[in-house]
Structure formats: structure tokens, C-alpha cells
Design an enzyme around this catalytic site. Sequence first.
Site, mmCIF file in Angstrom:
data_model
loop_
_atom_site.group_PDB
_atom_site.id
_atom_site.type_symbol
_atom_site.label_atom_id
_atom_site.label_comp_id
_atom_site.label_asym_id
_atom_site.label_seq_id
_atom_site.Cartn_x
_atom_site.Cartn_y
_atom_site.Cartn_z
ATOM 1 N N HIS A 61 0.853 -1.199 0.000
ATOM 2 C CA HIS A 61 0.000 0.000 0.000
ATOM 3 C C HIS A 61 0.886 1.246 0.000
ATOM 4 O O HIS A 61 1.231 1.789 1.056
ATOM 5 C CB HIS A 61 -0.909 -0.027 1.234
ATOM 6 C CG HIS A 61 -2.062 0.923 1.175
ATOM 7 N ND1 HIS A 61 -3.266 0.682 1.802
ATOM 8 C CD2 HIS A 61 -2.209 2.125 0.566
ATOM 9 C CE1 HIS A 61 -4.089 1.689 1.586
ATOM 10 N NE2 HIS A 61 -3.456 2.595 0.843
ATOM 11 N N HIS A 63 1.204 4.994 -1.952
ATOM 12 C CA HIS A 63 0.718 6.025 -2.877
ATOM 13 C C HIS A 63 1.848 6.876 -3.450
ATOM 14 O O HIS A 63 1.710 7.440 -4.545
ATOM 15 C CB HIS A 63 -0.282 6.937 -2.174
ATOM 16 C CG HIS A 63 -1.552 6.265 -1.773
ATOM 17 N ND1 HIS A 63 -2.505 5.871 -2.684
ATOM 18 C CD2 HIS A 63 -2.012 5.889 -0.557
ATOM 19 C CE1 HIS A 63 -3.509 5.288 -2.047
ATOM 20 N NE2 HIS A 63 -3.234 5.283 -0.756
ATOM 21 N N ASP A 274 1.000 3.103 3.593
ATOM 22 C CA ASP A 274 0.002 4.032 3.067
ATOM 23 C C ASP A 274 0.673 5.387 2.825
ATOM 24 O O ASP A 274 0.071 6.447 3.023
ATOM 25 C CB ASP A 274 -1.182 4.176 4.030
ATOM 26 C CG ASP A 274 -2.384 4.906 3.410
ATOM 27 O OD1 ASP A 274 -2.409 5.067 2.174
ATOM 28 O OD2 ASP A 274 -3.264 5.334 4.170
#
Length: 384
Positions: A61, A63, A274
Amino acid sequence: MLLTNGRIVTPTGSLDPGWARIDDGVITAVGAGVRPAEPATGEEEIDLGGRWAGPGFIDIHVHGGAGYEVMDGDDACLPPIAVFFAQHGVTSFLPTTYTASRADTLRALEVIAAHQGPIDGGAKVLGAHMEGPYLNPARKGGQSEQYLRGAERDELEAFLATGVVRLMAVAPELEANAGLVEELSARGVVVSAGHTDATYADMASAVERGTSLVTHLFNGMRGIHHREPGAAGAALALDELRCELIADGVHVSPAAMRLVWRAKGPRGVVLVTDAGKAAGMPVGIYERAGRTLEVRGGVMHLPDGTISSSVQTLDTGFRNFCAANSLSFDEAWDCVSRNAAEALGVADRTGTLEAGKDADITVLDTEGQVCATIVAGRVVHRTW
């Protein structure tokens, strides 16, 4: 290449001291002792000096980082992200989209597809993780509500036609998403329940239909109530579910990390970052898709105070998680390697340090700082 005199983390326990041999990007032998009895002539040797060496970290995960973001949608974004995270022990990762227009999402997926595999000097791209757009507005978190929507057949086909989608976060309780979990599972896409207002019963049904993962546990989901355990309660109680966990100390407190360890054990936790574009960057103001975000307190915030992505790296999360649970690194190493590999269905070639697996290896000092990262048998980062 021969790694000698290290604490080698294997699937059956640590070898202290131990060694590992690498040939043509593959681990060919692992053994106890400082070095093998008969080293090969002319073999490059790296003396680990008692440092930890375990399977490479896998972040499912991500970004962005180092000032770049997956949704930038251009060929320049992924290499610096891959290099940055390799410096923090990551050998493989899933570039992760967030909720956006169809056109912007397709462009990001096309860029990810073009960069699948090893990236020079960095971590390998295993495929794409789509965080949305089929999420519940009631639990949108930092997602852009204007782009949240139920599943649309032609759009889904376009996304999957890129051939790069390996994981998708969805809200399984939405009527508009009926049949989505089954469809994705049948087509080899791992399904994670995320940004969801699902009840415990909804989650149990989603598991029966193929959901196997939970997106950033506790964040973007219905919490635990003693009469309705909700999505978070289901994540902790249902053995079929592995749980992503952001161990930055902000998204989830150390006390909650202890709860997760006790409920899920060493094989049920998948540590993730994240991370957004500000990971590795100074505190300040950043722009994302026309929205202003401020980095403070170790996370990115929207103007209304909503947390939107982390700025941590996986080695930091690993140290935090181990400290919160009083664990040695080898006790928790599966949470940054093996569990992710199994969740994605790539454990046949990575996720454990043993003969026959890809030579994806992370080396830590006794304090858990990354000293070296080896991807497919090549040293892409080393500090000594």
C-alpha cells in the site's frame, strides 16, 4: 554472492550465525555457521558483521514518496519512489491509486503496467493496488467524495484490461457493488474491504464471497461496538482475514497495535505505509489532485484535519510495531514479508529467505535501521 556472519531469518527460525548464497538472482543455499565449509572460489563475499538478514520487505500500500505520487500518472513518478523505498528495506511494492476520475486512474494503471518488475536501483513493482473508486462515502476518509461510486461494468473491464491490477479495496456492503467481490476473486484479483461501513455480518458474507484482506485496519471503517463488532471487529475475529496495519503511531496507537498482535498473531498482520508523496520530504504544504495537504505530526492532513496518508517508511513501522509488542525482529518479520507475499499469491518466489526463492533480502542493524537492500540478487542500497 555469499552473505556471511549474519543473523539469518528463515521460515523455521533464525540462524545466529548463519550464511546465505545467491546465484543468478536466486537464493541457492542457506546454512548455520559463520560461512559454508567450502566457499566457492572467486565468490563475492559480504560479511554481515552480526547484522540481521531476512526476506525483503514488501509494501502492498504505497501512494508515493520522495515528492512523487503514483497518481501523477507519468513515467517519471515510479522510479524515484522505488529507489526511495529500497533505501528503507523494501524489495517489492504495489503502487497504489486513490479515488479519481476514470481517465486519471487508467493513466496511472498504464504507467504501473509499463514499470512492472525490477526498477534500476530500486524495489520491484509487483502490480497495482487500487484503493477505490468503489468505496463507501460514509467512510471516505481522505478520499475525494466526488469520485466515489459503485462498480460500473464497462469501467471495471477497462481497469482490469490493463493486466496490472493485483489488489482492489472495495466496500462490499454497497448494493451497487453486488457481485464485485466474486467477480474480482474469479479473475485473480485480491479483494480487500476498505473505506467500508460494513457490519460484522456484512464482513462475514464478504469473506464467504472471497474477501481476504482488510485495508488499513481501524481507519476508514465501522469501528468496534460490543453489540455490533463492525468491520474492525470482524477483521480481528475472522481468521480468514489478514489485516493491513499502518504502524506509524498516529493512524493506530501502540495499545491498538498490541490488540492486533494478540488477535491476529504473527501470520495475520501485513504492515504497510500508506505513504503519500511527502514521505521522506520536509514538513510543509503539498498539493495533491487540486487539494492542499499539510504534513504535521507524522502524517498528511487535509484542511479540515482529516488524515490523508502517512509519511512513514516501512522500516519505521516495523520498529514501532516490534517496540509496541516487545518483539524481537525475527518474531515479527513475517509481518513485513511473508504475510504480504502470501496475501498476493507470490509466496512461491518471495517473502521468505530460503533456497529457491528470489534473492530479495533486507539487512538491519541491531537497532532495526536498514543497512542494505538486495533485490533479485543485486545490492541496490548499502550503508557500510
